[in-house]
Write a protein that holds these residues in place. Structure first.
Motif, PDB file in Angstrom:
ATOM      1  N   ALA A  24       1.051  -1.297   0.017  1.00  0.00           N
ATOM      2  CA  ALA A  24       0.373  -0.208  -0.277  1.00  0.00           C
ATOM      3  C   ALA A  24       0.652   1.270  -0.270  1.00  0.00           C
ATOM      4  CB  ALA A  24      -0.975   0.296   1.468  1.00  0.00           C
ATOM      5  N   HIS A  25       0.270   2.381  -0.457  1.00  0.00           N
ATOM      6  CA  HIS A  25       0.751   3.600  -0.524  1.00  0.00           C
ATOM      7  C   HIS A  25      -0.474   4.709  -0.642  1.00  0.00           C
ATOM      8  CE1 HIS A  25      -0.150   2.773  -4.978  1.00  0.00           C
ATOM      9  NE2 HIS A  25       0.102   3.802  -5.001  1.00  0.00           N
ATOM     10  N   PHE A  26       0.723   5.724   0.103  1.00  0.00           N
ATOM     11  CA  PHE A  26      -0.075   6.675   0.839  1.00  0.00           C
ATOM     12  C   PHE A  26       0.549   8.080   0.874  1.00  0.00           C
ATOM     13  CE2 PHE A  26      -2.736   9.856   3.462  1.00  0.00           C
ATOM     14  CZ  PHE A  26      -3.745   9.958   2.507  1.00  0.00           C
ATOM     15  N   GLU A  27       0.031   9.522   0.265  1.00  0.00           N
ATOM     16  CA  GLU A  27       1.002  10.514   0.851  1.00  0.00           C
ATOM     17  C   GLU A  27       0.273  11.988   0.587  1.00  0.00           C
ATOM     18  OE1 GLU A  27       3.323  11.649  -3.163  1.00  0.00           O
ATOM     19  OE2 GLU A  27       1.853  13.705  -3.416  1.00  0.00           O
ATOM     20  N   LEU A  28       0.600  13.019   1.422  1.00  0.00           N
ATOM     21  CA  LEU A  28      -0.300  13.410   2.246  1.00  0.00           C
ATOM     22  C   LEU A  28       0.599  14.807   2.591  1.00  0.00           C
ATOM     23  CD1 LEU A  28      -2.632  14.845   3.706  1.00  0.00           C
ATOM     24  CD2 LEU A  28      -1.811  14.309   5.507  1.00  0.00           C
ATOM     25  N   ARG A  29       0.396  15.693   1.761  1.00  0.00           N
ATOM     26  CA  ARG A  29       0.618  16.984   1.326  1.00  0.00           C
ATOM     27  C   ARG A  29       0.099  18.610   2.490  1.00  0.00           C
ATOM     28  NH1 ARG A  29      -1.509  17.364  -4.808  1.00  0.00           N
ATOM     29  NH2 ARG A  29       0.636  16.156  -5.365  1.00  0.00           N
ATOM     30  N   ALA A  30       0.965  19.228   2.909  1.00  0.00           N
ATOM     31  CA  ALA A  30       0.373  20.133   3.736  1.00  0.00           C
ATOM     32  C   ALA A  30      -0.493  21.010   3.051  1.00  0.00           C
ATOM     33  CB  ALA A  30       1.741  20.643   3.891  1.00  0.00           C
ATOM     34  N   GLY A  31      -1.615  21.056   3.698  1.00  0.00           N
ATOM     35  CA  GLY A  31      -2.753  21.996   3.778  1.00  0.00           C
ATOM     36  C   GLY A  31      -3.393  21.516   2.674  1.00  0.00           C
ATOM     37  N   GLU A  32      -3.755  20.313   3.208  1.00  0.00           N
ATOM     38  CA  GLU A  32      -4.685  19.721   1.870  1.00  0.00           C
ATOM     39  C   GLU A  32      -5.381  18.924   2.818  1.00  0.00           C
ATOM     40  OE1 GLU A  32      -3.438  16.891  -1.384  1.00  0.00           O
ATOM     41  OE2 GLU A  32      -2.194  15.534   0.345  1.00  0.00           O
ATOM     42  N   VAL A  33      -6.836  19.222   2.441  1.00  0.00           N
ATOM     43  CA  VAL A  33      -7.584  17.283   3.109  1.00  0.00           C
ATOM     44  C   VAL A  33      -7.461  16.021   1.937  1.00  0.00           C
ATOM     45  CG1 VAL A  33      -9.859  16.966   3.637  1.00  0.00           C
ATOM     46  CG2 VAL A  33      -8.686  19.295   4.677  1.00  0.00           C
ATOM     47  N   HIS A  34      -6.800  15.086   2.481  1.00  0.00           N
ATOM     48  CA  HIS A  34      -7.018  13.949   1.627  1.00  0.00           C
ATOM     49  C   HIS A  34      -7.820  13.051   2.114  1.00  0.00           C
ATOM     50  CE1 HIS A  34      -3.708  11.678  -1.528  1.00  0.00           C
ATOM     51  NE2 HIS A  34      -5.077  10.815  -1.015  1.00  0.00           N
ATOM     52  N   ALA A  35      -9.343  12.580   1.189  1.00  0.00           N
ATOM     53  CA  ALA A  35      -9.545  11.740   1.438  1.00  0.00           C
ATOM     54  C   ALA A  35      -9.202  10.432   1.441  1.00  0.00           C
ATOM     55  CB  ALA A  35     -11.311  11.493   0.483  1.00  0.00           C
ATOM     56  N   LEU A  36      -9.458   8.955   1.777  1.00  0.00           N
ATOM     57  CA  LEU A  36      -8.698   7.987   1.856  1.00  0.00           C
ATOM     58  C   LEU A  36      -9.488   7.368   2.034  1.00  0.00           C
ATOM     59  CD1 LEU A  36      -6.671   6.018   2.306  1.00  0.00           C
ATOM     60  CD2 LEU A  36      -6.075   6.293   4.857  1.00  0.00           C
ATOM     61  N   MET A  37     -10.394   6.790   0.742  1.00  0.00           N
ATOM     62  CA  MET A  37     -11.863   5.731   1.084  1.00  0.00           C
ATOM     63  C   MET A  37     -11.486   4.025   0.437  1.00  0.00           C
ATOM     64  SD  MET A  37     -13.494   9.186   0.471  1.00  0.00           S
ATOM     65  CE  MET A  37     -15.278   8.438  -0.056  1.00  0.00           C
ATOM     66  N   GLY A  38     -12.525   3.233   0.887  1.00  0.00           N
ATOM     67  CA  GLY A  38     -12.619   2.403  -0.133  1.00  0.00           C
ATOM     68  C   GLY A  38     -13.331   1.058   1.269  1.00  0.00           C
ATOM     69  N   GLU A  39     -13.943  -0.263   1.204  1.00  0.00           N
ATOM     70  CA  GLU A  39     -15.036  -0.497   1.330  1.00  0.00           C
ATOM     71  C   GLU A  39     -14.750  -0.968   2.601  1.00  0.00           C
ATOM     72  OE1 GLU A  39     -17.507  -3.747  -0.751  1.00  0.00           O
ATOM     73  OE2 GLU A  39     -15.762  -3.622  -1.205  1.00  0.00           O
ATOM     74  N   ASN A  40     -15.281  -1.316   3.733  1.00  0.00           N
ATOM     75  CA  ASN A  40     -14.176  -2.171   4.749  1.00  0.00           C
ATOM     76  C   ASN A  40     -14.084  -3.081   4.853  1.00  0.00           C
ATOM     77  OD1 ASN A  40     -17.376  -0.449   6.003  1.00  0.00           O
ATOM     78  ND2 ASN A  40     -16.088  -0.389   7.497  1.00  0.00           N
ATOM     79  N   GLY A  41     -12.681  -2.892   5.803  1.00  0.00           N
ATOM     80  CA  GLY A  41     -11.857  -3.969   5.525  1.00  0.00           C
ATOM     81  C   GLY A  41     -10.623  -3.694   4.399  1.00  0.00           C
ATOM     82  N   ALA A  42     -10.595  -2.678   3.340  1.00  0.00           N
ATOM     83  CA  ALA A  42      -9.984  -2.586   2.726  1.00  0.00           C
ATOM     84  C   ALA A  42      -8.477  -2.530   3.102  1.00  0.00           C
ATOM     85  CB  ALA A  42     -11.168  -1.220   1.722  1.00  0.00           C
ATOM     86  N   GLY A  43      -8.443  -1.616   4.412  1.00  0.00           N
ATOM     87  CA  GLY A  43      -7.279  -1.029   4.848  1.00  0.00           C
ATOM     88  C   GLY A  43      -6.635  -0.001   5.402  1.00  0.00           C
ATOM     89  N   LYS A  44      -7.452   0.706   5.064  1.00  0.00           N
ATOM     90  CA  LYS A  44      -7.821   2.175   5.654  1.00  0.00           C
ATOM     91  C   LYS A  44      -7.261   2.513   7.121  1.00  0.00           C
ATOM     92  CE  LYS A  44     -12.473   3.151   5.159  1.00  0.00           C
ATOM     93  NZ  LYS A  44     -12.702   2.181   5.142  1.00  0.00           N
ATOM     94  N   SER A  45      -7.757   1.954   7.489  1.00  0.00           N
ATOM     95  CA  SER A  45      -7.887   1.926   9.268  1.00  0.00           C
ATOM     96  C   SER A  45      -6.407   1.201   9.717  1.00  0.00           C
ATOM     97  CB  SER A  45      -8.738   1.960  10.231  1.00  0.00           C
ATOM     98  OG  SER A  45     -10.104   2.663  10.625  1.00  0.00           O
ATOM     99  N   THR A  46      -6.523   0.235   9.263  1.00  0.00           N
ATOM    100  CA  THR A  46      -4.515   0.184   9.523  1.00  0.00           C
ATOM    101  C   THR A  46      -3.244   0.339   8.987  1.00  0.00           C
ATOM    102  OG1 THR A  46      -6.580  -1.964   9.200  1.00  0.00           O
ATOM    103  CG2 THR A  46      -3.525  -2.276   8.933  1.00  0.00           C
ATOM    104  N   LEU A  47      -4.058   0.958   7.429  1.00  0.00           N
ATOM    105  CA  LEU A  47      -2.998   1.968   7.496  1.00  0.00           C
ATOM    106  C   LEU A  47      -2.452   3.196   8.089  1.00  0.00           C
ATOM    107  CD1 LEU A  47      -0.896   2.280   4.456  1.00  0.00           C
ATOM    108  CD2 LEU A  47      -2.340   3.686   3.649  1.00  0.00           C
TER     109      LEU A  47
END
Length: 509
Positions: A24-47
């Motif tokens: 899995a990969h994810f990037e967040l910039r300063a001063g942005e709202v980055h939505a993390l979407m996916g079904e339950n069990g997709a891994g969002k909260s774990t990441l």
């Protein structure tokens, strides 16, 4: 070019029997709202829990401001300016807002022996003022609305000088006015350079608050897209990997006389004021209304969870006395609470025992010994029937995703074979794919002849599933509408505060 505030690449995480994250990969910039979407069990909260130091990653790298970061504990994450606000708030209700905000870091006097209340409240006030939030820091948390408690959680995170703020389903229990208040705070933080990770299943919120959207599926990152330019249908397709049906439920040809449940003159203080309605065999009766309208209170009263001042309940024409949930279950009534973790599941128990919980007498042999083989057979049957994603029926319920936890609660009442099922916010906190499965299940239950009451704060959900709609406002039933009604008609009745007009329940004619 400035390095991203957060960069996560090649993240793997495995739990016993489950591979939660795969490259899995994810990037967040300063001063942005980055939505993390996916079904339950997709891994969002774990990441995000890996980013917050709650879980250790098995592989991959995490960079903060372009530099490798070793985030082994939540304290290490806090020292790097990373804060996380979980879906289940972690505040202490008996303490003040200030005490919650600065818990464990309270100012002291007299050589550290005494708490400096004045300094504590002054520091908390400073943080709250920076959020433009008018809140007395001395207020006891239990007296605050859920929205205000959410603000206290944000203030607590900001007290660590957080530059990264992870919000997991922040609007799940908020009404529209409260959501607007929260969004104003989020926009302010974004303007101050804070990077915000926004986890939500509410598609309508994306266009309002998110700059970019990252979609995950089955533990992997599917892609990242600009929120403004991406159709919601595209995001849903990326999330579920399939097209979801958006058809509304067909209105069945019901026998007007086949009333399974009738409620007359139900009263409880100011929460329930002379409520009466009927539900027929094979019908889904939707309950709509604004927050605090009394819908959940009616459900709890019918189920015997709360005492009533007056009222009568009839099941298949026979008057029943319900003083506690056991009486309701014996009468064939099952209740799926909006708070499944506190009132629907025994989260520390496994899936098998949760499914059997309402039917233990069926699985109890001589001397009170449980028939484990029979319980296993029944649990596996419902795991297959409801497509519950679990390694086995021995998996602890707390380790399942929200949608699968909801299915376990449903399985419990289906095994009990209840004729009347009350679903209170059945899709709260679960993803669009799981929602679609719950919708199909509700329709199937009605088709089997069950009488279904569904309480939902989502008007599209009410309109999609309900054969009839009962609308409440301030403890009163203000009217009934057919399933093909409009959102405007529902809102007209939901805001009719001091109504004297009584619309007759068609099923009671």
């Amino acid at each position: 070019m400035t390095a991203p505030l957060v960069s996560m690449t090649g993240i793997d995480k495995t739990f016993p029997g489950v591979r939660a994250l795969k490259n899995a990969h994810f990037e967040l910039r300063a001063g942005e709202v980055h939505a993390l979407m996916g079904e339950n069990g997709a891994g969002k909260s774990t990441l995000m829990k890996i980013l917050a130091g709650i879980y250790a990653r098995d592989a991959g790298s995490v960079l903060i401001d372009g530099e490798p970061a070793d985030i082994g504990t939540p304290r290490a994450a806090q020292s790097l300016g990373i804060g996380i606000i979980h879906q289940e708030l972690s505040l202490m209700p008996d303490l003040s807002a200030a005490q919650n905000i600065l818990i464990g870091r309270e100012p002291r006097r007299a050589g550290g022996l005494l708490l400096d209340e004045a300094a504590l409240n002054a520091r908390a006030s400073e943080i709250l003022r920076s959020m433009h939030l008018a809140l007395d820091p001395r207020t006891e948390v239990r007296g605050l609305t859920i929205a205000r408690q959410q603000m206290v959680e944000i203030a607590k995170a900001l007290s660590y000088r957080s530059r990264v703020l992870v919000m997991d389903e922040p609007t799940a229990a908020l009404n529209d006015a409260e959501i607007n208040e929260l969004f104003a705070i989020i926009r302010q933080l974004r303007g101050e350079g804070v990077g915000i990770v926004y986890i939500s299943h509410k598609m309508d919120e994306l266009k309002r608050i998110a700059d970019r959207v990252t979609v995950m599926r089955d533990g992997e990152t599917v892609g990242t897209l600009p929120a403004a330019d991406t159709p919601v249908e595209t995001i849903i397709s990326m999330m579920v990997g399939r097209k979801l049906s958006e058809e509304t439920a067909a209105i069945p040809d019901l026998d007007e006389t086949d009333v399974v449940l009738e409620v007359r003159g139900l009263r409880r203080g100011r929460e329930i004021r002379d409520v009466g309605f009927s539900v027929r065999r094979g019908e889904i009766l939707g309950f709509a209304g604004l927050m605090g309208a009394g819908r959940t209170e009616v459900a709890r009263a019918i189920f015997g969870a709360d005492p009533i001042d007056a009222g009568e309940i009839f099941v298949r024409g026979r008057k029943v006395t319900i003083r506690q949930p056991r009486d309701a279950v014996r009468a064939g009534i099952g209740y799926l609470s909006e708070d499944r973790k506190n009132f629907g599941l025994a989260t520390g128990m496994d899936v098998r025992n949760n499914i059997a919980l309402a039917s233990l007498s069926r699985f109890t042999g001589a001397g009170g010994v449980l028939k484990e083989a029979a319980m296993h057979e029944a649990a596996v049957a419902y795991i297959d029937r409801l497509a519950i994603k679990t390694p086995s029926d021995r998996q602890e319920a707390r380790l399942l995703s929200g949608g699968n936890q909801q299915k376990v609660v449903i399985a419990k009442w289906l095994l009990r074979d209840c004729d009347i099922l009350i679903f209170d916010e059945p899709t709260r906190g679960i993803d669009v794919g799981a929602k679609s499965e719950i919708y199909k299940l509700l329709n199937a239950l009605a088709a089997q002849g069950r009488a279904v009451i569904m309480i939902s704060s989502e008007l599209p959900e009410i309109l999609r599933l309900s054969h009839r709609i009962a609308v409440m406002c301030e403890g009163r039933l203000t009217g009934f509408l057919p399933g093909g009604a409009s959102q405007e008609e529902i809102m007209r009745l939901a805001t009719r505060r001091n109504t004297v007009e009584r619309e007759v329940d068609p099923a009671s004619r």
